[in-house]
Design an enzyme around this catalytic site. Sequence first.
Site, PDB file in Angstrom:
ATOM      1  CE  LYS A 170      -1.501   2.902   2.688  1.00 50.04           C
ATOM      2  NZ  LYS A 170      -1.338   4.050   1.765  1.00 50.04           N
ATOM      3  CD  GLU A 245      12.719   4.495   8.552  1.00 53.87           C
ATOM      4  OE1 GLU A 245      12.638   5.451   9.368  1.00 53.87           O
ATOM      5  OE2 GLU A 245      12.704   4.638   7.328  1.00 53.87           O
ATOM      6  CB  CYS A 279      12.737   9.722   8.655  1.00 55.89           C
ATOM      7  SG  CYS A 279      13.293   8.417   7.576  1.00 55.89           S
ATOM      8  CD  GLU A 379      10.499  13.215  11.477  1.00 58.13           C
ATOM      9  OE1 GLU A 379       9.364  12.733  11.635  1.00 58.13           O
ATOM     10  OE2 GLU A 379      11.306  12.762  10.670  1.00 58.13           O
TER      11      GLU A 379
HETATM   12  P1  ADP Z   1       3.993  10.814   6.490  1.00 54.89           P
HETATM   13  O1  ADP Z   1       4.038  11.791   7.599  1.00 54.89           O
HETATM   14  O2  ADP Z   1       5.298  10.415   5.928  1.00 54.89           O
HETATM   15  O3  ADP Z   1       2.941  11.093   5.455  1.00 54.89           O
HETATM   16  P2  ADP Z   1       2.257   8.764   7.472  1.00 54.89           P
HETATM   17  O4  ADP Z   1       2.565   7.939   8.662  1.00 54.89           O
HETATM   18  O5  ADP Z   1       1.072   9.651   7.516  1.00 54.89           O
HETATM   19  O6  ADP Z   1       3.605   9.506   7.198  1.00 54.89           O
HETATM   20  O7  ADP Z   1       2.115   7.854   6.172  1.00 54.89           O
HETATM   21  C1  ADP Z   1       2.945   6.772   5.894  1.00 54.89           C
HETATM   22  C2  ADP Z   1       2.118   5.679   5.264  1.00 54.89           C
HETATM   23  O8  ADP Z   1       1.140   5.267   6.215  1.00 54.89           O
HETATM   24  C3  ADP Z   1       1.324   6.125   4.016  1.00 54.89           C
HETATM   25  O9  ADP Z   1       1.294   5.068   3.073  1.00 54.89           O
HETATM   26  C4  ADP Z   1      -0.038   6.372   4.580  1.00 54.89           C
HETATM   27  O10 ADP Z   1      -1.055   6.236   3.618  1.00 54.89           O
HETATM   28  C5  ADP Z   1      -0.120   5.253   5.610  1.00 54.89           C
HETATM   29  N1  ADP Z   1      -1.174   5.437   6.600  1.00 54.89           N
HETATM   30  C6  ADP Z   1      -1.603   6.578   7.165  1.00 54.89           C
HETATM   31  N2  ADP Z   1      -2.642   6.339   7.994  1.00 54.89           N
HETATM   32  C7  ADP Z   1      -2.858   4.990   7.943  1.00 54.89           C
HETATM   33  C8  ADP Z   1      -3.811   4.104   8.556  1.00 54.89           C
HETATM   34  N3  ADP Z   1      -4.747   4.557   9.386  1.00 54.89           N
HETATM   35  N4  ADP Z   1      -3.737   2.790   8.254  1.00 54.89           N
HETATM   36  C9  ADP Z   1      -2.802   2.331   7.426  1.00 54.89           C
HETATM   37  N5  ADP Z   1      -1.898   3.105   6.796  1.00 54.89           N
HETATM   38  C10 ADP Z   1      -1.929   4.420   7.064  1.00 54.89           C
END
Ligand code: ADP
Length: 475
Positions: A170, A245, A279, A379
Amino acid sequence: MKTQNLIGGKWCGGDQTIEVTNPATGELIARVDSGGAEGAKSAIGAAFEAREDWAGRTAADRGAMVASLAGLMRRDVDRLAELMTLEQGKPLAEARGEIAYAASFLELAAEEGRRLNGDIVPGSSVEQRILVLRQPVGVTAIITPWNFPSAMITRKLGPALAAGCTVVIKPAELTPLSALAIGELACEAGFPAGVINIVTGEPGPIGDALLWDDRVRKLSFTGSTGVGRMLMGKASAHLLRLSLELGGHAPFIVFDDADLDRAVAGAIACKFRNAGQTCVCANRFYIQSGIYDEFVGRFAEAIGEMSVGDGMREGVVIGPLINEAAMRKVESHVDDARSKGAEFLVGGSRLSIDGLADRFYAPTLLTGMTPSMKIYREETFGPVAPVARFETEDEVIGLANDSEFGLAAYFFTRDASRLMRVAEGLEYGIVGANDGTPSNAAAPFGGMKHSGFGREGGKYAMDEYTELKYISLRL
Ligand code: ADP
């Protein structure tokens, strides 16, 4: 350009779409089908069905296919890099570098798969032998962020496939096109249907489908600490194996005895790559008193020369921030620092560039960073370098470790004894000693504390995708 989901070897549409825009221009690039929870369930089913055949092949067969995917990425580096710059914004030269880096994870994993050796351990009686095997964990969910749209996928995909796992990827909803392009090349490489599945769309429903399905046995996630923590909570229901990570807050230390040319070059590379949206990029600069003025002067000069703009343009080294939310976060950190007495030597505001979206932030150097500032703990994920002065080695190790994160840290010194002492004293998974760009596909990338756990890269990554099993054999 592929805009559908890859499920069980077929390109599938969805009921809804997500819009992918170019962060430099704001233009719509593509509408990508959103597979949603249903797509995720189908993908899990396909991966589950494919797993026995894939795990049953020889490591050499699997490795050859993984290496062939790497070769196709290298063949198409220009096309893939352009796609990445379009959807993510990073300068084209960085995007090309990321494709090569992404391919190198696959190449290393293809080799490491052939070295998943077992053991024969002495038994507790003369008739007993203990045979230790390493077997694939099974269906693996891969969730990745937008800042490295290709490399964060292959860093997980390579070892998972080489170890004999099948996967459901995903990718981040902001950058799905690079992921789907990898899927297209995987089809060309000849992976059997269901070994690699890609589902795009809103994260919540897809994430829940992956986490609540007992057929999924492993989640490898790269992203924010907040989302990682939430996923870990949900994963507990099925005792899902995890690699996380997460975020970082890297200190960057320059001692009086450092080679200043290298320290300045390291600081620029480390802080401003991907417009500071990584990061591992430096978040806090600590400069020792004796060279403070000279370092800060040279750093400011180098920052002032950086060219900002559309990453497609020749010579640009800083592209746009990914979206308006990212811009607001950078602005809030800068405003907060300004209100608490920081001084700005370079930058400190948005830039408007003719004909482009309002997504550019001036590379910034601020002095007078204090622990009360947001920028000191959170961050920033933008091109802002906050600097403070320090006096002694002990003091700066304490300051550097004063963070909930523990991903990457950097320091510059020419004293060999200090080099070892400081490297050992820093509570970080990755330490750049006279090195602002320590990433290497063979190294065990990963963090401590709230930066997560698990290691990715080279031989170390193979542990994340294999289970140990022992057979007690009586003669
Ligand atoms: P960033 O701050 O780098 O955008 P996120 O943690 O928001 O980091 O996103 C990293 C990944 O986690 C993306 O693929 C995002 O779609 C996914 N993600 C965010 N929320 C969820 C969730 N509730 N369940 C599964 N994946 C998620």
